[in-house]
Design a protein around this motif. Structure first.
Motif, PDB file in Angstrom:
ATOM      1  N   SER A  51       0.831  -1.211   0.000  1.00 29.63           N
ATOM      2  CA  SER A  51       0.000   0.000   0.000  1.00 29.63           C
ATOM      3  C   SER A  51       0.863   1.258   0.000  1.00 29.63           C
ATOM      4  N   ILE A  52       1.961   1.225   0.776  1.00 31.29           N
ATOM      5  CA  ILE A  52       2.874   2.373   0.813  1.00 31.29           C
ATOM      6  C   ILE A  52       3.505   2.588  -0.555  1.00 31.29           C
ATOM      7  N   ALA A  53       4.046   1.512  -1.146  1.00 34.02           N
ATOM      8  CA  ALA A  53       4.712   1.620  -2.441  1.00 34.02           C
ATOM      9  C   ALA A  53       3.752   2.086  -3.522  1.00 34.02           C
ATOM     10  N   ASP A  54       2.534   1.573  -3.494  1.00 39.86           N
ATOM     11  CA  ASP A  54       1.523   1.943  -4.477  1.00 39.86           C
ATOM     12  C   ASP A  54       1.208   3.441  -4.395  1.00 39.86           C
ATOM     13  N   ALA A  55       0.919   3.912  -3.194  1.00 41.52           N
ATOM     14  CA  ALA A  55       0.533   5.313  -3.023  1.00 41.52           C
ATOM     15  C   ALA A  55       1.669   6.268  -3.394  1.00 41.52           C
ATOM     16  N   LEU A  56       2.892   5.920  -3.008  1.00 42.50           N
ATOM     17  CA  LEU A  56       4.015   6.806  -3.288  1.00 42.50           C
ATOM     18  C   LEU A  56       4.393   6.776  -4.764  1.00 42.50           C
ATOM     19  N   ALA A  57       4.224   5.634  -5.413  1.00 44.31           N
ATOM     20  CA  ALA A  57       4.483   5.570  -6.854  1.00 44.31           C
ATOM     21  C   ALA A  57       3.528   6.485  -7.611  1.00 44.31           C
ATOM     22  N   VAL A  58       2.269   6.509  -7.198  1.00 39.26           N
ATOM     23  CA  VAL A  58       1.292   7.407  -7.828  1.00 39.26           C
ATOM     24  C   VAL A  58       1.702   8.861  -7.624  1.00 39.26           C
ATOM     25  N   SER A  59       2.128   9.207  -6.408  1.00 47.42           N
ATOM     26  CA  SER A  59       2.536  10.580  -6.117  1.00 47.42           C
ATOM     27  C   SER A  59       3.730  10.997  -6.971  1.00 47.42           C
ATOM     28  N   VAL A  60       4.713  10.109  -7.099  1.00 42.35           N
ATOM     29  CA  VAL A  60       5.893  10.432  -7.907  1.00 42.35           C
ATOM     30  C   VAL A  60       5.527  10.510  -9.382  1.00 42.35           C
ATOM     31  N   PHE A  61       4.740   9.559  -9.859  1.00 37.30           N
ATOM     32  CA  PHE A  61       4.371   9.505 -11.282  1.00 37.30           C
ATOM     33  C   PHE A  61       3.710  10.805 -11.719  1.00 37.30           C
ATOM     34  N   ASP A  62       2.911  11.378 -10.848  1.00 35.68           N
ATOM     35  CA  ASP A  62       2.213  12.634 -11.181  1.00 35.68           C
ATOM     36  C   ASP A  62       3.181  13.778 -11.442  1.00 35.68           C
ATOM     37  N   THR A  63       4.406  13.690 -10.903  1.00 31.80           N
ATOM     38  CA  THR A  63       5.385  14.770 -11.065  1.00 31.80           C
ATOM     39  C   THR A  63       6.319  14.547 -12.247  1.00 31.80           C
ATOM     40  N   LEU A  64       6.267  13.381 -12.883  1.00 34.17           N
ATOM     41  CA  LEU A  64       7.185  13.049 -13.964  1.00 34.17           C
ATOM     42  C   LEU A  64       6.720  13.622 -15.293  1.00 34.17           C
ATOM     43  N   ASP A  65       7.692  13.923 -16.162  1.00 34.89           N
ATOM     44  CA  ASP A  65       7.314  14.353 -17.506  1.00 34.89           C
ATOM     45  C   ASP A  65       7.002  13.124 -18.359  1.00 34.89           C
ATOM     46  N   SER A  66       6.599  13.326 -19.601  1.00 36.25           N
ATOM     47  CA  SER A  66       6.118  12.211 -20.423  1.00 36.25           C
ATOM     48  C   SER A  66       7.204  11.176 -20.686  1.00 36.25           C
ATOM     49  N   ASP A  67       8.445  11.628 -20.939  1.00 34.65           N
ATOM     50  CA  ASP A  67       9.530  10.671 -21.164  1.00 34.65           C
ATOM     51  C   ASP A  67       9.830   9.871 -19.902  1.00 34.65           C
ATOM     52  N   GLU A  68       9.812  10.526 -18.744  1.00 36.60           N
ATOM     53  CA  GLU A  68      10.074   9.836 -17.482  1.00 36.60           C
ATOM     54  C   GLU A  68       8.964   8.845 -17.163  1.00 36.60           C
ATOM     55  N   ARG A  69       7.728   9.211 -17.483  1.00 37.36           N
ATOM     56  CA  ARG A  69       6.623   8.276 -17.270  1.00 37.36           C
ATOM     57  C   ARG A  69       6.787   7.036 -18.144  1.00 37.36           C
ATOM     58  N   ARG A  70       7.191   7.256 -19.385  1.00 37.39           N
ATOM     59  CA  ARG A  70       7.415   6.122 -20.275  1.00 37.39           C
ATOM     60  C   ARG A  70       8.549   5.238 -19.737  1.00 37.39           C
ATOM     61  N   ARG A  71       9.586   5.881 -19.221  1.00 43.17           N
ATOM     62  CA  ARG A  71      10.704   5.118 -18.673  1.00 43.17           C
ATOM     63  C   ARG A  71      10.270   4.315 -17.452  1.00 43.17           C
ATOM     64  N   PHE A  72       9.430   4.905 -16.599  1.00 46.14           N
ATOM     65  CA  PHE A  72       8.931   4.195 -15.417  1.00 46.14           C
ATOM     66  C   PHE A  72       8.133   2.962 -15.840  1.00 46.14           C
ATOM     67  N   VAL A  73       7.241   3.122 -16.805  1.00 48.35           N
ATOM     68  CA  VAL A  73       6.396   2.001 -17.238  1.00 48.35           C
ATOM     69  C   VAL A  73       7.236   0.927 -17.923  1.00 48.35           C
ATOM     70  N   ASP A  74       8.215   1.329 -18.749  1.00 47.42           N
ATOM     71  CA  ASP A  74       9.117   0.352 -19.361  1.00 47.42           C
ATOM     72  C   ASP A  74       9.901  -0.397 -18.289  1.00 47.42           C
ATOM     73  N   GLY A  75      10.377   0.336 -17.281  1.00 49.28           N
ATOM     74  CA  GLY A  75      11.115  -0.300 -16.192  1.00 49.28           C
ATOM     75  C   GLY A  75      10.257  -1.282 -15.426  1.00 49.28           C
ATOM     76  N   ALA A  76       9.002  -0.909 -15.198  1.00 47.29           N
ATOM     77  CA  ALA A  76       8.085  -1.807 -14.491  1.00 47.29           C
ATOM     78  C   ALA A  76       7.829  -3.076 -15.303  1.00 47.29           C
ATOM     79  N   ALA A  77       7.702  -2.928 -16.629  1.00 45.12           N
ATOM     80  CA  ALA A  77       7.477  -4.093 -17.481  1.00 45.12           C
ATOM     81  C   ALA A  77       8.671  -5.048 -17.422  1.00 45.12           C
ATOM     82  N   ASP A  78       9.878  -4.496 -17.500  1.00 40.52           N
ATOM     83  CA  ASP A  78      11.071  -5.339 -17.407  1.00 40.52           C
ATOM     84  C   ASP A  78      11.191  -5.979 -16.020  1.00 40.52           C
ATOM     85  N   ALA A  79      10.835  -5.210 -14.984  1.00 36.29           N
ATOM     86  CA  ALA A  79      10.893  -5.739 -13.622  1.00 36.29           C
ATOM     87  C   ALA A  79       9.931  -6.907 -13.452  1.00 36.29           C
TER      88      ALA A  79
END
Length: 333
Positions: free
Chosen positions: A227-255
């Motif tokens: 629950s902590i990781a989920d909530a904080l990931a949402v908070s961080v994602f909201d501050t990322l630009d479009s390229d960083e968001r794409r990088r986060f999602v690509d990283g999550a897919a590889d993970a």
């Protein structure tokens, strides 16, 4: 008067359960204070049951392969013990090399979200929990070695699959900010999905009680951490630009691809250590078999996170082995 420093809170446990009590007591031995239990607690080693399996055959990727089924009972027993040692190493390495580094980024507000002190406190407490989890799994592996009378050296095993995949992903990043985004993605996947990994061994009365209880205790904390990781990931994602968001999602897919897969690198090392005739052929057969399934198949927590982030990406399916993706500039179709 001197103030005494209280130890961090131990994992919650059932004081009436002798196995859970013994595990938590072992954790508390080096602290000045320990949980009070009204009846005498058995030693962890006293709970080892030689008639129980260290690891379920149903989770061995080669359980139906003729090389394995033709092995002598003690050879099969040793491979199951190795599977448990490798399982614990996987958990410990992910906690140390994936989860805590990701939590550290959040603890220092590396993404400049503006987290309050309460977030830093919650994250640091989670990091303390992770250290306890590492110790729990270390104790569980030690119990197996003593109980079986086999050395089963963890150093014989390579870095675990998720750690290897993360290291490769970070090496492809061109700057510190990109590395932080990828590291956060790996931590988020690990924390949200680790309960699914732990769940694979909780069930089964034929499994060592210490092994099952270790996983059960760990899992209770992880439900909160998710629950902590989920909530904080949402908070961080909201501050990322479009390229960083794409990088986060690509990283999550590889993970997820790495987290879900059987670690065939570890199994090859075990085959070498044990000198299993035909062992490498067996692992090759299983790894490249179209029927090879994922060890972790429940990514419903990540699906929920994707929905919250407005992300439309498929979840892992198909081959259990990790295939490194080509280096890129962070963009995918």
């Amino acid at each position: 008067m001197h103030n005494r420093v209280a130890p961090p809170a131990l994992p919650g446990f059932d004081a009436e359960d002798p196995v859970e009590s013994a595990i938590v007591r072992r954790l508390a031995e080096n602290w000045p204070r320990r949980a009070a239990v009204k009846k005498p607690e058995p030693d962890l080693d006293d709970l080892f049951d030689h008639t129980k399996l260290d690891y379920p055959d149903s989770l061995l990727p080669f359980a139906q392969h003729p090389v394995y089924t033709a092995l002598a009972p003690q050879q099969q027993e040793r491979l199951r013990a190795w599977a448990w040692i490798a399982f614990n190493k996987n958990v410990m390495d992910i906690e140390r090399c994936v989860v805590n580094p990701g939590f550290e980024l959040l603890a220092v507000d590396a993404f400049d979200v503006g987290f309050a002190d309460s977030v830093a406190v919650a994250v640091n407490q989670a990091m303390v929990d992770e250290q306890y989890h590492t110790l729990m799994h270390l104790n569980a592996s030690s119990s197996t070695r003593r109980g079986r009378g086999w050395s089963l050296p963890t150093k014989s095993l390579p870095d675990v699959l998720t750690v290897r995949a993360r290291a490769q992903a970070l090496s492809e990043c061109s700057d510190e900010r990109s590395r932080a985004v990828v590291a956060l993605a790996y931590m988020t996947v690990a924390e949200i999905s680790i309960s699914s990994y732990l769940d694979v061994i909780i069930d089964g009365e034929d499994i060592q009680p210490v092994n099952r209880a270790t996983v059960r205790l760990h899992n209770r904390d992880e439900l909160c951490h998710a629950s902590i990781a989920d909530a904080l990931a949402v908070s961080v994602f909201d501050t990322l630009d479009s390229d960083e968001r794409r990088r986060f999602v690509d990283g999550a897919a590889d993970a997820m691809a790495a987290f879900a897969g059987n670690d065939f690198g570890a199994w090859r090392a075990i085959m070498d250590t044990e000198g299993i005739a035909g062992g490498h052929r067996m692992i090759d057969d299983v790894e490249h078999s179209p029927e090879s399934g994922l060890l972790v198949q429940d990514f419903s927590g990540i699906k929920k996170l994707y929905d919250a982030l407005g992300v439309d990406r498929p979840l892992p399916s198909g081959s259990a082995s990790f295939r490194p993706r080509p280096a890129s500039d962070g963009r995918r179709a």
